[in-house]
Enzyme design. Structure first.
Site, short mmCIF file in Angstrom:
data_model
loop_
_atom_site.label_atom_id
_atom_site.label_comp_id
_atom_site.label_asym_id
_atom_site.label_seq_id
_atom_site.Cartn_x
_atom_site.Cartn_y
_atom_site.Cartn_z
N ASP A 87 2.48 13.56 -6.24
CA ASP A 87 2.52 14.07 -4.87
C ASP A 87 3.97 14.05 -4.42
O ASP A 87 4.63 13.01 -4.47
CB ASP A 87 1.63 13.27 -3.93
CG ASP A 87 1.26 14.12 -2.72
OD1 ASP A 87 0.64 15.18 -2.91
OD2 ASP A 87 1.62 13.75 -1.59
N PHE B 197 11.23 25.95 -7.73
CA PHE B 197 10.05 26.33 -6.95
C PHE B 197 10.10 25.63 -5.59
O PHE B 197 11.01 24.84 -5.31
CB PHE B 197 8.76 25.99 -7.70
CG PHE B 197 8.46 24.52 -7.84
CD1 PHE B 197 9.13 23.75 -8.78
CD2 PHE B 197 7.51 23.90 -7.03
CE1 PHE B 197 8.85 22.39 -8.91
CE2 PHE B 197 7.23 22.55 -7.15
CZ PHE B 197 7.91 21.79 -8.09
P1 ITT Z 1 -0.84 19.76 -6.75
O1 ITT Z 1 -1.30 19.06 -5.50
O2 ITT Z 1 -1.92 20.57 -7.41
O3 ITT Z 1 -0.14 18.84 -7.69
P2 ITT Z 1 0.97 21.10 -4.90
O4 ITT Z 1 1.90 22.25 -5.08
O5 ITT Z 1 -0.07 21.18 -3.83
O6 ITT Z 1 0.29 20.84 -6.33
P3 ITT Z 1 2.00 18.73 -3.55
O7 ITT Z 1 0.69 18.46 -2.92
O8 ITT Z 1 2.74 17.59 -4.16
O9 ITT Z 1 1.87 19.82 -4.72
O10 ITT Z 1 2.89 19.48 -2.49
C1 ITT Z 1 4.24 19.37 -2.52
C2 ITT Z 1 4.91 20.65 -2.15
O11 ITT Z 1 6.30 20.29 -2.02
C3 ITT Z 1 4.80 21.63 -3.30
O12 ITT Z 1 3.86 22.65 -3.08
C4 ITT Z 1 6.21 22.16 -3.43
O13 ITT Z 1 6.35 23.41 -2.90
C5 ITT Z 1 7.09 21.16 -2.74
N1 ITT Z 1 7.78 20.52 -3.86
C6 ITT Z 1 7.30 19.57 -4.71
N2 ITT Z 1 8.20 19.29 -5.67
C7 ITT Z 1 9.25 20.11 -5.43
C8 ITT Z 1 10.47 20.32 -6.08
O14 ITT Z 1 10.79 19.67 -7.20
N3 ITT Z 1 11.30 21.22 -5.57
C9 ITT Z 1 11.00 21.90 -4.45
N4 ITT Z 1 9.85 21.79 -3.78
C10 ITT Z 1 8.98 20.88 -4.27
#
Ligand code: ITT
Length: 188
Positions: A68, A147
């Site tokens: 997360d 991303f």
């Molecule tokens: P899962 O829950 O299925 O793992 P998610 O995309 O919904 O995928 P999160 O709940 O952790 O993931 O949400 C975090 C958001 O923050 C994610 O959608 C990304 O857009 C952003 N994020 C996470 N890691 C990042 C990174 O390394 N660089 C830029 N943005 C990031």
């Protein structure tokens, strides 16, 4: 060695695979034909990482790692934080970044950090790993790589955004890299 990541986000899976290297086979929910929307209604990164890992472990019986992550902005009292994926539009990153930049329009203090909390659930129990990378927000979107919020984040000691760097450079210093280092230390 197989590591199952409790994610639907292909970018996360790819970064984790790059960071772990060839000694590990990284799989995700898609590889197990699990397409369920996991309800992430926790109030902290830790709670949501646990929800994902526990769900995945219950379904597959395999050691499962939840990731997360989010962007925490000092002048926005920590937002978007745990709401990073759905700040303006659900997983619509043009909209999410536009909302952050709009809220930051007149802000001089542009300090922010990315955080990843990972939760490993296996038959022995539950363990957490965390990584952060500190930096500043840009005033406009820059770069095509990476991303999520990568195009508006410049890590400390750099002049380019995560989205302007090569993936391997981001993966050397990122929040996710630091969390994985802790994970590797733990499993060794
Ligand atoms: P899962 O829950 O299925 O793992 P998610 O995309 O919904 O995928 P999160 O709940 O952790 O993931 O949400 C975090 C958001 O923050 C994610 O959608 C990304 O857009 C952003 N994020 C996470 N890691 C990042 C990174 O390394 N660089 C830029 N943005 C990031």
């Amino acid at each position: 060695k197989e590591i199952l990541i409790a994610t639907h986000n292909a970018h996360k899976k790819e970064e984790i695979q790059q960071i772990l290297g060839e000694n590990f086979t990284v799989t995700s929910l898609t590889d197990y034909d699990i397409h369920d929307e996991i309800v992430e209604d926790g109030e902290t990164f830790h709670a949501n990482a646990l929800i994902k890992a526990q769900y995945c472990f219950n379904k597959t019986g395999k050691p499962s790692l939840g990731d997360d992550s989010g962007l925490v902005v000092e002048s926005l009292d920590g937002r978007p934080g745990i709401y990073s994926a759905r700040y303006a539009g659900n997983h619509d990153f043009a909209k999410n970044m536009a909302k952050v930049l709009e809220e930051m329009k007149d802000q001089k203090n542009r300090k922010a950090y990315f955080v990843t909390v990972m939760c490993l659930v296996d038959e022995t129990g539950t363990n957490y790993f965390e990584g952060r990378v500190y930096g500043n927000l840009t005033k406009e979107v820059r770069g095509e790589k990476g991303f999520g919020y990568d195009p508006i984040f410049i890590p400390d000691n750099y002049e380019i955004t995560f989205a302007e760097m090569k993936a391997e450079d981001k993966n050397k210093i990122s929040h996710r890299k630091k969390a994985i280092e802790q994970f590797l230390e733990f499993i060794k």
